[in-house]
Design an enzyme around this catalytic site. Structure first.
Site, PDB file in Angstrom:
ATOM      1  N   CYS A 126     -85.606 -72.367 -56.529  1.00  0.00           N
ATOM      2  CA  CYS A 126     -85.399 -73.214 -55.370  1.00  0.00           C
ATOM      3  C   CYS A 126     -85.790 -74.796 -55.547  1.00  0.00           C
ATOM      4  O   CYS A 126     -85.509 -75.622 -54.935  1.00  0.00           O
ATOM      5  CB  CYS A 126     -86.424 -72.933 -54.282  1.00  0.00           C
ATOM      6  SG  CYS A 126     -86.337 -71.144 -53.897  1.00  0.00           S
ATOM      7  N   HIS A 179     -77.927 -61.428 -55.755  1.00  0.00           N
ATOM      8  CA  HIS A 179     -77.386 -62.142 -56.848  1.00  0.00           C
ATOM      9  C   HIS A 179     -78.384 -62.179 -57.984  1.00  0.00           C
ATOM     10  O   HIS A 179     -77.934 -63.153 -58.996  1.00  0.00           O
ATOM     11  CB  HIS A 179     -77.287 -63.639 -55.976  1.00  0.00           C
ATOM     12  CG  HIS A 179     -78.501 -64.373 -55.546  1.00  0.00           C
ATOM     13  ND1 HIS A 179     -78.913 -65.286 -56.521  1.00  0.00           N
ATOM     14  CD2 HIS A 179     -79.594 -64.209 -54.886  1.00  0.00           C
ATOM     15  CE1 HIS A 179     -80.060 -65.938 -55.944  1.00  0.00           C
ATOM     16  NE2 HIS A 179     -80.443 -65.004 -55.144  1.00  0.00           N
ATOM     17  N   THR A 207     -74.616 -58.393 -36.866  1.00  0.00           N
ATOM     18  CA  THR A 207     -73.711 -57.728 -37.564  1.00  0.00           C
ATOM     19  C   THR A 207     -73.846 -57.691 -38.833  1.00  0.00           C
ATOM     20  O   THR A 207     -74.254 -58.425 -39.762  1.00  0.00           O
ATOM     21  CB  THR A 207     -72.366 -58.541 -37.191  1.00  0.00           C
ATOM     22  OG1 THR A 207     -72.251 -58.506 -35.831  1.00  0.00           O
ATOM     23  CG2 THR A 207     -71.141 -57.755 -37.817  1.00  0.00           C
ATOM     24  N   ASN A 243     -90.907 -65.053 -61.511  1.00  0.00           N
ATOM     25  CA  ASN A 243     -89.513 -65.557 -61.875  1.00  0.00           C
ATOM     26  C   ASN A 243     -89.521 -66.530 -62.930  1.00  0.00           C
ATOM     27  O   ASN A 243     -88.586 -67.049 -63.440  1.00  0.00           O
ATOM     28  CB  ASN A 243     -89.301 -65.980 -60.413  1.00  0.00           C
ATOM     29  CG  ASN A 243     -89.989 -67.019 -60.009  1.00  0.00           C
ATOM     30  OD1 ASN A 243     -91.335 -66.697 -59.675  1.00  0.00           O
ATOM     31  ND2 ASN A 243     -89.985 -68.353 -59.247  1.00  0.00           N
ATOM     32  N   SER A 258     -82.907 -58.773 -54.279  1.00  0.00           N
ATOM     33  CA  SER A 258     -81.614 -59.482 -54.024  1.00  0.00           C
ATOM     34  C   SER A 258     -80.389 -59.379 -54.908  1.00  0.00           C
ATOM     35  O   SER A 258     -80.604 -59.118 -56.168  1.00  0.00           O
ATOM     36  CB  SER A 258     -82.011 -61.105 -54.079  1.00  0.00           C
ATOM     37  OG  SER A 258     -81.176 -61.929 -53.358  1.00  0.00           O
ATOM     38  N   GLN A 284     -87.192 -60.201 -59.416  1.00  0.00           N
ATOM     39  CA  GLN A 284     -86.607 -60.637 -60.852  1.00  0.00           C
ATOM     40  C   GLN A 284     -86.527 -59.388 -61.439  1.00  0.00           C
ATOM     41  O   GLN A 284     -86.259 -59.433 -62.710  1.00  0.00           O
ATOM     42  CB  GLN A 284     -87.788 -61.511 -61.286  1.00  0.00           C
ATOM     43  CG  GLN A 284     -87.699 -62.933 -60.636  1.00  0.00           C
ATOM     44  CD  GLN A 284     -85.924 -63.525 -61.179  1.00  0.00           C
ATOM     45  OE1 GLN A 284     -85.463 -63.097 -61.782  1.00  0.00           O
ATOM     46  NE2 GLN A 284     -85.884 -64.662 -60.051  1.00  0.00           N
ATOM     47  N   ALA A 316     -83.852 -61.787 -50.550  1.00  0.00           N
ATOM     48  CA  ALA A 316     -85.294 -61.341 -50.741  1.00  0.00           C
ATOM     49  C   ALA A 316     -86.249 -62.095 -49.800  1.00  0.00           C
ATOM     50  O   ALA A 316     -87.202 -61.611 -49.486  1.00  0.00           O
ATOM     51  CB  ALA A 316     -85.648 -61.670 -52.166  1.00  0.00           C
ATOM     52  N   THR A 317     -85.876 -63.490 -49.449  1.00  0.00           N
ATOM     53  CA  THR A 317     -86.759 -64.361 -48.751  1.00  0.00           C
ATOM     54  C   THR A 317     -86.858 -63.643 -47.406  1.00  0.00           C
ATOM     55  O   THR A 317     -87.969 -63.556 -46.662  1.00  0.00           O
ATOM     56  CB  THR A 317     -86.177 -65.659 -48.825  1.00  0.00           C
ATOM     57  OG1 THR A 317     -86.195 -66.267 -49.943  1.00  0.00           O
ATOM     58  CG2 THR A 317     -86.956 -66.528 -47.731  1.00  0.00           C
TER      59      THR A 317
END
Length: 383
Positions: A324, A201, A239, A151, A199, A179, A74-75
């Site tokens: 973070c 994860h 790639t 979040n 994202s 989120q 996401a970042t």
């Protein structure tokens, strides 16, 4: 008390990879390892799998596969959307003070490059004043950037009302839905979203893979931030992370099929958690409880240092801020923006539940948190 083993209540930071996702990924490390740009049969086979994953992600948010750009997370998607969106005639960006640092720091970068950025305040409940947004927009406003679900508190903004204002004023809508996607229904077409970040994860997929949705209808021209190869329609060279993309696709497919089941079960577990933890004297929930994602609970335990409590909890994983900076001496910028004092912000803990959370784990966590919180509060009173 039952024997303590890893109890993970920090699912907003990251989630455990679902075994079905892992099993879908594994062949792309060992058997189908060709580069997706290869013109041979092996390469074409992988390319087809990547395209299928794009459809799976698109299906989750009601988009088209061609509107999906795979990123490292996401970042990166946030950076591509904000930095890649340039307009010499409109150099005003509007966002919210409680956004993730990936948004806030990218906006500060834009300020250093000649853009004006307005950081809107929020109320004590974490919600944006829609009227304030309408008033701040000018004919120079290019884009509004707002989270779907916060979040730290789980508070859900009124994206539908926001979108209506933006469309009336010809302003683009970028939604950080990191989120929310995979947990609740997010429909980019219904909500009129121009950019959306996600994202893997955060919803039981692998780390290092995410996506940016770019609306085809909005006819947006983005400048690539990573060049050198021209992959992904020249929007993002490099790639492709094929195993990660397959994992993101599979996680999205599972979310489509199991979203309601997860939601109903996890909601009941969070209710159980809050019922237990709010027995602590003076404790309260941070944020609007009516407009909140079902897996998140941010609770203040007055007189208790959250950093000390988190460390004392050991194998029970919770946090007191964004992922973070999960254990930090700095008060949360989100809670501060909601009007909490430094002391109360530093006494708040985020509990975020997930697909693999059990009722037994909730019981154990409640018992242990209450026990330690009472102990720390007593020590504070003595001093």
């Amino acid at each position: 008390m039952s024997e303590l083993k890893n109890i993970y209540l920090d699912n907003n930071a990251t989630t455990r990879v679902d075994e079905r996702v892992l099993n879908a990924m594994l062949p792309y490390f060992t058997d189908f390892y060709a580069n997706s740009t290869g013109a041979h049969l092996a390469g074409l086979t992988v390319k087809e799998a990547v395209e299928n994953a794009a459809w799976q992600v698109a299906d989750l948010i009601n988009a088209d596969a061609k509107e999906i750009v795979f990123t490292s997370g996401a970042t990166e998607a946030i950076n591509l959307a904000i930095k890649g969106l340039t307009d010499q005639n409109r150099k005003h960006i509007v966002t919210i003070q409680t956004e993730h640092k990936a948004v806030l720091e990218t906006c500060r970068f834009m300020e250093s490059n000649g853009y004006e950025v307005t950081y809107l305040p929020i109320g004590a409940d974490g919600l944006l004043d829609i009227q304030l947004l309408e008033e701040i927009i000018t004919d120079k406003t290019l884009v509004f950037i707002g989270m779907f679900s916060n979040n730290e508190t789980g508070v859900i903004q009124n994206s539908r009302a926001i979108s209506k204002i933006l469309k009336n004023k010809n302003v683009l809508f970028m939604c950080d839905a990191t989120q929310a996607v995979g947990k609740i229904q997010v429909d980019v077409k219904e909500l009129g979203i121009d950019f959306l970040t996600l994202s893997a994860h955060k919803y039981y997929g692998p780390k290092g893979i995410g996506a940016l949705y770019v609306s085809a209808k909005s006819k947006i021209k983005l400048s690539p931030q990573i060049v050198g190869g021209g992959q992904q329609r020249k929007l993002r060279s490099g790639t492709l992370n094929v195993p990660g993309i397959i994992g993101l696709g599979k996680a999205s497919e599972i979310a489509v099929n199991e979203l309601e089941k997860d939601k109903n079960r996890i909601y009941l577990l969070r209710e159980k958690l809050e019922k237990g933890l709010l027995k602590f004297e003076g404790s309260f929930i941070n944020g609007n409880t009516a407009n909140r994602i079902y897996n998140t609970s941010n609770i203040c335990f007055p007189g208790v240092n959250s950093e000390q409590l988190i460390l004392a909890l050991g194998d029970i994983s919770v946090s007191n801020g964004a992922s973070c900076s999960a254990v930090t001496s700095e008060p949360s910028h989100v809670l501060k923006a909601m009007g909490l004092s430094d002391e109360l912000a530093l006494s708040s803990i985020r509990f975020s539940l997930g697909r693999f959370t059990t009722a037994e784990e909730i019981d154990t966590a409640v018992e242990r948190v209450l026990e330690l919180a009472a102990e720390f509060a007593t020590k504070t009173q003595r001093h």
